[in-house]
Design a protein around this motif. Structure first.
Motif, PDB file in Angstrom:
ATOM      1  N   GLN A  29       0.822  -1.204   0.000  1.00 21.61           N
ATOM      2  CA  GLN A  29       0.000   0.000   0.000  1.00 21.61           C
ATOM      3  C   GLN A  29       0.863   1.264   0.000  1.00 21.61           C
ATOM      4  OE1 GLN A  29      -3.159   0.077  -0.615  1.00 21.61           O
ATOM      5  NE2 GLN A  29      -3.201   2.311  -0.534  1.00 21.61           N
ATOM      6  N   VAL A  30       2.013   1.179   0.650  1.00 22.41           N
ATOM      7  CA  VAL A  30       2.937   2.327   0.652  1.00 22.41           C
ATOM      8  C   VAL A  30       3.381   2.656  -0.766  1.00 22.41           C
ATOM      9  CG1 VAL A  30       5.207   3.144   1.410  1.00 22.41           C
ATOM     10  CG2 VAL A  30       3.736   1.880   2.998  1.00 22.41           C
ATOM     11  N   ARG A  31       3.756   1.610  -1.545  1.00 19.80           N
ATOM     12  CA  ARG A  31       4.211   1.831  -2.919  1.00 19.80           C
ATOM     13  C   ARG A  31       3.072   2.316  -3.807  1.00 19.80           C
ATOM     14  NH1 ARG A  31       7.531   3.776  -5.021  1.00 19.80           N
ATOM     15  NH2 ARG A  31       7.726   2.562  -6.950  1.00 19.80           N
ATOM     16  N   VAL A  32       1.869   1.819  -3.562  1.00 18.28           N
ATOM     17  CA  VAL A  32       0.719   2.299  -4.333  1.00 18.28           C
ATOM     18  C   VAL A  32       0.571   3.808  -4.154  1.00 18.28           C
ATOM     19  CG1 VAL A  32      -1.803   2.293  -4.446  1.00 18.28           C
ATOM     20  CG2 VAL A  32      -0.565   0.127  -4.381  1.00 18.28           C
ATOM     21  N   VAL A  33       0.643   4.268  -2.919  1.00 13.96           N
ATOM     22  CA  VAL A  33       0.485   5.698  -2.643  1.00 13.96           C
ATOM     23  C   VAL A  33       1.658   6.486  -3.209  1.00 13.96           C
ATOM     24  CG1 VAL A  33       0.340   7.433  -0.807  1.00 13.96           C
ATOM     25  CG2 VAL A  33      -0.958   5.291  -0.618  1.00 13.96           C
ATOM     26  N   GLU A  34       2.870   5.939  -3.107  1.00 17.44           N
ATOM     27  CA  GLU A  34       4.040   6.639  -3.650  1.00 17.44           C
ATOM     28  C   GLU A  34       3.909   6.840  -5.152  1.00 17.44           C
ATOM     29  OE1 GLU A  34       7.513   5.210  -0.447  1.00 17.44           O
ATOM     30  OE2 GLU A  34       7.327   4.223  -2.409  1.00 17.44           O
ATOM     31  N   ILE A  35       3.514   5.798  -5.865  1.00 17.60           N
ATOM     32  CA  ILE A  35       3.354   5.917  -7.315  1.00 17.60           C
ATOM     33  C   ILE A  35       2.201   6.868  -7.641  1.00 17.60           C
ATOM     34  CG2 ILE A  35       2.739   4.656  -9.421  1.00 17.60           C
ATOM     35  CD1 ILE A  35       4.230   2.238  -8.218  1.00 17.60           C
ATOM     36  N   ALA A  36       1.114   6.746  -6.896  1.00 22.68           N
ATOM     37  CA  ALA A  36      -0.020   7.637  -7.125  1.00 22.68           C
ATOM     38  C   ALA A  36       0.377   9.096  -6.917  1.00 22.68           C
ATOM     39  CB  ALA A  36      -1.177   7.264  -6.198  1.00 22.68           C
ATOM     40  N   ASP A  37       1.145   9.357  -5.871  1.00 19.30           N
ATOM     41  CA  ASP A  37       1.589  10.730  -5.617  1.00 19.30           C
ATOM     42  C   ASP A  37       2.487  11.245  -6.736  1.00 19.30           C
ATOM     43  OD1 ASP A  37       0.180  10.893  -3.271  1.00 19.30           O
ATOM     44  OD2 ASP A  37       1.885  10.484  -1.960  1.00 19.30           O
ATOM     45  N   GLU A  38       3.337  10.373  -7.256  1.00 17.60           N
ATOM     46  CA  GLU A  38       4.205  10.768  -8.376  1.00 17.60           C
ATOM     47  C   GLU A  38       3.377  11.109  -9.605  1.00 17.60           C
ATOM     48  OE1 GLU A  38       8.201   9.103 -10.717  1.00 17.60           O
ATOM     49  OE2 GLU A  38       7.167   7.845  -9.246  1.00 17.60           O
ATOM     50  N   LEU A  39       2.339  10.318  -9.857  1.00 20.08           N
ATOM     51  CA  LEU A  39       1.462  10.576 -11.000  1.00 20.08           C
ATOM     52  C   LEU A  39       0.655  11.855 -10.792  1.00 20.08           C
ATOM     53  CD1 LEU A  39       0.245   6.909 -11.486  1.00 20.08           C
ATOM     54  CD2 LEU A  39       1.623   8.206 -13.129  1.00 20.08           C
ATOM     55  N   LYS A  40       0.193  12.076  -9.565  1.00 18.28           N
ATOM     56  CA  LYS A  40      -0.613  13.260  -9.259  1.00 18.28           C
ATOM     57  C   LYS A  40       0.185  14.549  -9.408  1.00 18.28           C
ATOM     58  CE  LYS A  40      -2.667  12.792  -5.279  1.00 18.28           C
ATOM     59  NZ  LYS A  40      -2.837  12.266  -3.895  1.00 18.28           N
ATOM     60  N   ALA A  41       1.512  14.447  -9.325  1.00 15.58           N
ATOM     61  CA  ALA A  41       2.352  15.636  -9.464  1.00 15.58           C
ATOM     62  C   ALA A  41       2.479  16.084 -10.924  1.00 15.58           C
ATOM     63  CB  ALA A  41       3.749  15.370  -8.888  1.00 15.58           C
ATOM     64  N   ASN A  42       2.084  15.211 -11.845  1.00 14.66           N
ATOM     65  CA  ASN A  42       2.191  15.515 -13.268  1.00 14.66           C
ATOM     66  C   ASN A  42       0.894  16.108 -13.808  1.00 14.66           C
ATOM     67  OD1 ASN A  42       4.772  14.433 -13.217  1.00 14.66           O
ATOM     68  ND2 ASN A  42       4.064  12.386 -13.786  1.00 14.66           N
ATOM     69  N   SER A  43       0.961  16.646 -15.007  1.00 12.19           N
ATOM     70  CA  SER A  43      -0.211  17.240 -15.651  1.00 12.19           C
ATOM     71  C   SER A  43      -1.240  16.161 -15.968  1.00 12.19           C
ATOM     72  CB  SER A  43       0.205  17.932 -16.952  1.00 12.19           C
ATOM     73  OG  SER A  43      -0.897  18.095 -17.814  1.00 12.19           O
ATOM     74  N   PRO A  44      -2.460  16.259 -15.426  1.00 15.78           N
ATOM     75  CA  PRO A  44      -3.482  15.258 -15.743  1.00 15.78           C
ATOM     76  C   PRO A  44      -3.833  15.234 -17.226  1.00 15.78           C
ATOM     77  CG  PRO A  44      -4.440  17.088 -14.535  1.00 15.78           C
ATOM     78  CD  PRO A  44      -2.961  17.267 -14.482  1.00 15.78           C
ATOM     79  N   GLY A  45      -3.810  16.423 -17.856  1.00  8.92           N
ATOM     80  CA  GLY A  45      -4.082  16.482 -19.285  1.00  8.92           C
ATOM     81  C   GLY A  45      -3.013  15.774 -20.093  1.00  8.92           C
ATOM     82  N   SER A  46      -1.757  15.949 -19.692  1.00  8.75           N
ATOM     83  CA  SER A  46      -0.669  15.300 -20.412  1.00  8.75           C
ATOM     84  C   SER A  46      -0.713  13.788 -20.245  1.00  8.75           C
ATOM     85  CB  SER A  46       0.682  15.834 -19.914  1.00  8.75           C
ATOM     86  OG  SER A  46       0.832  17.196 -20.252  1.00  8.75           O
ATOM     87  N   ILE A  47      -1.048  13.322 -19.029  1.00  9.00           N
ATOM     88  CA  ILE A  47      -1.152  11.881 -18.806  1.00  9.00           C
ATOM     89  C   ILE A  47      -2.275  11.304 -19.654  1.00  9.00           C
ATOM     90  CG2 ILE A  47      -1.829  10.128 -17.130  1.00  9.00           C
ATOM     91  CD1 ILE A  47      -0.210  11.584 -15.045  1.00  9.00           C
ATOM     92  N   ALA A  48      -3.425  11.964 -19.673  1.00  7.80           N
ATOM     93  CA  ALA A  48      -4.553  11.477 -20.476  1.00  7.80           C
ATOM     94  C   ALA A  48      -4.197  11.455 -21.956  1.00  7.80           C
ATOM     95  CB  ALA A  48      -5.779  12.356 -20.235  1.00  7.80           C
TER      96      ALA A  48
END
Length: 259
Positions: free
Chosen positions: A189-208
Motif C-alpha cells: 500500500q505504501v508503494r501504491v500511494v508513492e506511485i499515485a503521488d508521483e502521478l498526481k504531481a504531473n499534468s493530468p491532461g498530459s497523462i490522459a
C-alpha cells in the motif's frame, strides 16, 4: 451509485475499486463486470487523479465465475456473444481509461483476473502472488486476454503462457514485463500511494493525452484482435470440452476430454 460486488472509496485524488466477493475469490460475474465498468466511467468523468484496483480477502481475482458460465450452457448464441462483448468492453475500458491505473495484487490473479491486473498501467504484486491464463485447463479459450497479452510481451512468450495454462510467480511476471514491481506485503500500500503521488504531481491532461496516444497507436490491431477474440470466446462455450472442463472443475475431478 451503490454497488453490490465491489467497494469504491475515494480520498486524496485516489479512487480505489476493491473487488468484493471474497467467498468466491473475487470471481467475476456479469453483475461485477457491469459494476466495474460503471465505477471506471465514474472515475473517467470525476475528479480523481489515479484509479487503484484491489481485491478483498485472500485473492485478487479468480477470473470468471465458472458456476455462472455453467448456468449459461443452454443459453442461445446471442447471449454468449453479449457476455463476450461485456468482457471485451471491460478490458478495453480499463486499457483506454484516461486516468492512470494501478493494480495492487496481494494474492492470486488467475485467468481474467490476470488480465484485469496486468492491463492496468502499473501492476504491483507481492512475492506470493500467482498469475496464470488457465482457461485451457477447463476447455475454454483465453481469447480476450490473449490480445492484450500478445501486445504486452510478444507472441512467443504469450504462446507459452496461454497454451500451457500454467501458474507463474510474481517474479516471472516481473521478468516478462507483466508486473512493474514485486513488493513485500507490508510495503504494497505504501508503494501504491508513492506511485499515485508521483502521478498526481504531473499534468493530468498530459497523462490522459499520453494514454490516448499509446492506445491510438495500437487501435487498428487491437480492434481486429478483439473482434476475433469475442468470436472465439463465444464459440468455445458451445464445445463439449468446455462443458466437461467446467463440470470437472466444479466437481473437483479430472476432466475427460473429447476433443
Amino acid at each position: 451509485m451503490g454497488f453490490r460486488t465491489i467497494v469504491v472509496a475515494e480520498a486524496d485524488g485516489i479512487r480505489t475499486i476493491t473487488l468484493n466477493r471474497p467467498e468466491r475469490r473475487n470471481a467475476m460475474t456479469p453483475e461485477m463486470q457491469d459494476e466495474l465498468l460503471a465505477a471506471m466511467q465514474e472515475a473517467a468523468a470525476g475528479a480523481c487523479r489515479v484509479v487503484v484496483f484491489a481485491g478483498a480477502g485472500e485473492s485478487f481475482c479468480a477470473g470468471l465465475d465458472l458456476s455462472v458460465l455453467q448456468q449459461m450452457n443452454d443459453k442461445p448464441e446471442a447471449e454468449h456473444r453479449a457476455d463476450a462483448e461485456r468482457v471485451a468492453r471491460l478490458f478495453r475500458t480499463l486499457y483506454e481509461l484516461p486516468k492512470p491505473t494501478i493494480a495492487a495484487v496481494h494474492g492470486a490473479a488467475v485467468a481474467g483476473g490476470t488480465g484485469l491486473a496486468t492491463i492496468c498501467d502499473f501492476t504491483l504484486a507481492v512475492p506470493a502472488a500467482k498469475f496464470g491464463y488457465t482457461e485451457v485447463k477447463i476447455g475454454f479459450v483465453p481469447a480476450l486476454v490473449s490480445a492484450f497479452l500478445t501486445l504486452q510481451i510478444g507472441e512467443k512468450r504469450a504462446r507459452d503462457l496461454l497454451m500451457t495454462g500454467r501458474l507463474f510467480s510474481a517474479e516471472e511476471a516481473h521478468r516478462v514485463g507483466l508486473v512493474n514491481e514485486v513488493v513485500q506485503p507490508e510495503n504494497l500500500q505504501v508503494r501504491v500511494v508513492e506511485i499515485a503521488d508521483e502521478l498526481k504531481a504531473n499534468s493530468p491532461g498530459s497523462i490522459a493525452a499520453t494514454k490516448q496516444l499509446l492506445a491510438a497507436q495500437n487501435k487498428v490491431w487491437l480492434d481486429r484482435a478483439i473482434e476475433l477474440a469475442m468470436a472465439a470466446n463465444a464459440d468455445s462455450r458451445a464445445t463439449p470440452d468446455f462443458r466437461e472442463g467446467v463440470a470437472a472443475f466444479l466437481e473437483k475431478r479430472k476432466p475427460i476430454w473429447k476433443g
